[in-house]
Design a protein around this motif. Structure first.
Motif, PDB file in Angstrom:
ATOM      1  N   UNK A  23       4.393  15.039  11.326  1.00  0.00           N
ATOM      2  CA  UNK A  23       3.940  16.270  11.974  1.00  0.00           C
ATOM      3  C   UNK A  23       3.781  16.137  13.483  1.00  0.00           C
ATOM      4  N   UNK A  24       3.700  14.923  13.975  1.00  0.00           N
ATOM      5  CA  UNK A  24       3.496  14.708  15.411  1.00  0.00           C
ATOM      6  C   UNK A  24       4.667  14.009  16.090  1.00  0.00           C
ATOM      7  N   UNK A  29      17.277   8.142   9.847  1.00  0.00           N
ATOM      8  CA  UNK A  29      17.138   7.027  10.787  1.00  0.00           C
ATOM      9  C   UNK A  29      15.689   6.867  11.220  1.00  0.00           C
ATOM     10  N   UNK A  30      14.991   7.978  11.365  1.00  0.00           N
ATOM     11  CA  UNK A  30      13.591   7.937  11.780  1.00  0.00           C
ATOM     12  C   UNK A  30      12.694   7.430  10.661  1.00  0.00           C
ATOM     13  N   UNK A  55       0.793  -1.218   0.000  1.00  0.00           N
ATOM     14  CA  UNK A  55       0.000   0.000   0.000  1.00  0.00           C
ATOM     15  C   UNK A  55       0.826   1.267   0.000  1.00  0.00           C
ATOM     16  N   UNK A  56       2.107   1.140   0.253  1.00  0.00           N
ATOM     17  CA  UNK A  56       2.994   2.305   0.344  1.00  0.00           C
ATOM     18  C   UNK A  56       4.361   1.942  -0.219  1.00  0.00           C
ATOM     19  N   UNK A 115       4.146   7.740   1.934  1.00  0.00           N
ATOM     20  CA  UNK A 115       2.801   7.860   2.505  1.00  0.00           C
ATOM     21  C   UNK A 115       2.853   7.730   4.019  1.00  0.00           C
ATOM     22  N   UNK A 116       3.595   6.762   4.532  1.00  0.00           N
ATOM     23  CA  UNK A 116       3.687   6.569   5.984  1.00  0.00           C
ATOM     24  C   UNK A 116       4.428   7.718   6.654  1.00  0.00           C
ATOM     25  N   UNK A 117       5.406   8.296   5.970  1.00  0.00           N
ATOM     26  CA  UNK A 117       6.115   9.462   6.528  1.00  0.00           C
ATOM     27  C   UNK A 117       5.158  10.643   6.609  1.00  0.00           C
TER      28      UNK A 117
END
Length: 260
Positions: A67-68, A91-92, A54-55, A60-62
């Motif tokens: 933002x949070x 790394x994130x 799906x990504x 898309x997941x990033x």
């Protein structure tokens, strides 16, 4: 399997019925535990595959998460710069292929030796070359895959008037068949006294608002100068062409204003 195990235990000589029952319960519990672990592993693999399907770009997941989620910069005893900021970000979010390649470069000894580097990497789709151009003095790094659609990660930072830094990362990945066309730009305020990168959503929102209603967009972060170029596209698939609207974000020492 459980019935076979039970029969073997029941027929074993010299064991009392109570001992047999105790041993059976122990082995059945162990077998059930192993079965549960196998099922859980299968579920995890299935979920991972579904997420990838799906990504495929990871962008898309990033987009959903950044933002949070503040990010810590681990710079050790040195004053951090673009390499440390970029490494913390990649790394994130290594699910984007060019983020992963940039992370691998920054973690390698080559990042201290070569500012221009071709990194070889393998994936399920084949072997790829990622071209990396690092310019620490100008606070900019670019990582681009050497393929026709050229997915990339572009990062840079600015010095703010309040002593903080502003970091930006732009990611894009487009499939030549048009199966996907993902573009994302993110911003973080960096307080060197705490080593924390805090999402700066207002600038990203400015860009998202401007490109809303267009089919696609691109962002060029500055190597020279301090302004950001933004282009929004209206695609004409029938004639295999696109019209663009070019815009400029002017740096004002703390953030950006649209050039009128």
């Amino acid at each position: 399997m459980k019935s076979i195990l039970f029969a073997m235990m029941f027929l074993a000589a010299g064991l009392t019925m109570s001992a047999c029952g105790s041993k059976e319960k122990s082995d059945v519990k162990s077998a059930e535990s192993e079965n549960e672990e196998s099922v859980e592993t299968a579920k995890t693999a299935k979920t991972a595959n579904a997420t990838t399907a799906g990504d495929p770009t990871g962008i898309v997941s990033i987009r959903k998460a950044w933002k949070n989620k503040p990010i810590d910069v681990d710079a050790g005893d040195i004053t951090p710069g673009i390499k440390q900021f970029a490494l913390a970000f990649c790394k994130e979010y290594p699910q984007c292929e060019t983020n992963k390649a940039l992370m691998d470069y920054l973690l390698s000894p080559e990042s201290d030796k070569k500012d221009t580097y071709d990194l070889q990497a393998s994936s399920e789709d084949g072997d790829y070359t990622y071209h990396i151009e690092s310019n620490p003095r100008k606070g900019h790094i670019r990582c681009m895959a050497a393929v026709q659609t050229a997915p990339l990660t572009d990062v840079c930072y600015w010095n703010r008037n309040n002593g903080h830094k502003l970091f930006a990362a732009y990611m894009e990945s487009t499939h030549e068949s048009g199966e996907y066309d993902e573009h994302l730009v993110v911003f973080y305020d960096i307080d060197l006294s705490t080593g924390v990168m805090t999402p700066e959503t207002s600038i990203a929102n400015m860009i998202e608002e401007q490109v809303k209603g267009f089919d696609s967009f691109s962002v060029v972060l500055p190597v020279d100068g301090k302004d950001i170029e933004v282009s929004a596209y209206t695609i004409d698939e029938e004639n295999d062409s696109a019209d663009s609207k070019d815009m400029l974000l002017k740096w004002n020492g703390m953030t950006f204003d649209w050039k009128k």
